[in-house]
Design a protein around this motif. Structure first.
Motif: not given
Lengths: 125, 163
Positions: B44, B47-48, B70, B74-79
């Motif tokens: 998780e 990945s990026c 969220k 600046g990125d949405d990384a929600s799990v």
């Protein structure tokens, strides 16, 4: 292309069938997914998302059979099923990435039709 | 009787030197940060960008970060909630001021543990260590961002951040 129900259904085909059911429920005019539309979606540049990532190909690269690269330098396995056969087996993971990536690239969530088209393209590659 | 000072001093010096070496080897030196061991956290959080070592930030920073996935820089990384709980648990248990302390003492020196940055690249020690890296190097097509440790630190994924 009309709605085709694959004879040998694996998790990927199940997933696509679920998207087809949902797409039909959303629009009665739904007439199946299209790899050609999926390809357009994959390669086209959008303006609604982040300037850094106008297209799917910004990170995934032009060729679905080649590896991509995230903005932070991480190698991304190819998106084409022929070279990454383990992809798209986990529906939750597929949904997670559609949600994130559509927001980043298109600036909105993708419609079920778009998800199905995109997956159909990748399954064909 | 004369005490043989020279051999004694030399002997002590040798032992002291070995102890320092041993301690550094055990801690891996100041450029080792144990890589993420939990497979879910690796996946998780890797990945990026590469999965950054938990010992690079204090528990409080990880908790604040996990509270706002969220907007993850600046990125949405929600799990999902269950995954978030597991990731937070791992990061907090192995953070710079908890289980990962022995790796972090130099990187976190002088940083308030309850008010540390969220970006590893904003830690004063990180900034000092990278001050000689020129602008064009950061902009190089194989680097592009300060989060891309492995572009220069070839063994970063294994925890080694030597030059």
């Amino acid at each position: 292309m009309l709605l085709t129900t694959p004879i040998l259904a694996g998790p990927r085909e199940d997933l696509l069938a679920q998207y087809a059911t949902a797409a039909k429920a959303a629009a009665s005019a739904f007439s199946g997914f299209s790899a050609a539309r999926g390809k357009t979606l994959h390669t086209q540049a959008f303006v609604g998302g982040k300037p850094d990532t106008p297209a799917c190909t910004s990170c995934h690269g032009q060729d679905p059979r080649s590896a991509g690269r995230s903005l932070a330098g991480k190698v991304i396995d190819p998106v084409a099923v022929s070279v990454s056969p383990s992809r798209y087996a986990d529906p939750a993971k597929v949904e997670k990435w559609f949600k994130r990536n559509c927001n980043e690239v298109l600036g909105r969530e993708c419609a079920t039709q778009e998800k199905g088209d995109w997956l159909t393209y990748m399954f064909s590659q | 009787m004369t005490i043989p000072y020279r051999p004694l001093v030399l002997g002590f010096a040798a032992i002291a030197f070995s102890l320092v070496l041993l301690q550094r080897a055990q801690a891996g030196g100041s450029h080792f940060f144990a890589p993420v061991a939990d497979p879910v956290v690796r996946e998780e959080c890797g990945s990026c960008h590469m999965p950054f070592a938990a010992s690079m930030l204090p528990a409080d920073s990880w908790q604040r970060m996990m509270g706002n996935l969220k907007d993850h820089f600046g990125d949405d990384a929600s799990v999902d909630a269950e995954t978030a709980r597991r990731i937070t648990g791992y990061l907090v248990a192995n953070a710079a001021d908890t289980g990962g302390r022995r790796y972090s003492d130099k990187l976190l020196r002088g940083v308030a543990m309850n008010n540390a940055p969220l970006r590893i690249t904003e830690l004063p020690k990180w900034v000092r260590e990278h001050r000689k890296v020129a602008d064009w190097e950061w902009k190089h097509k194989d680097v592009r961002t300060r989060a891309n440790c492995a572009a220069c630190h070839r063994d970063a994924e294994r925890g080694y951040y030597d030059e």
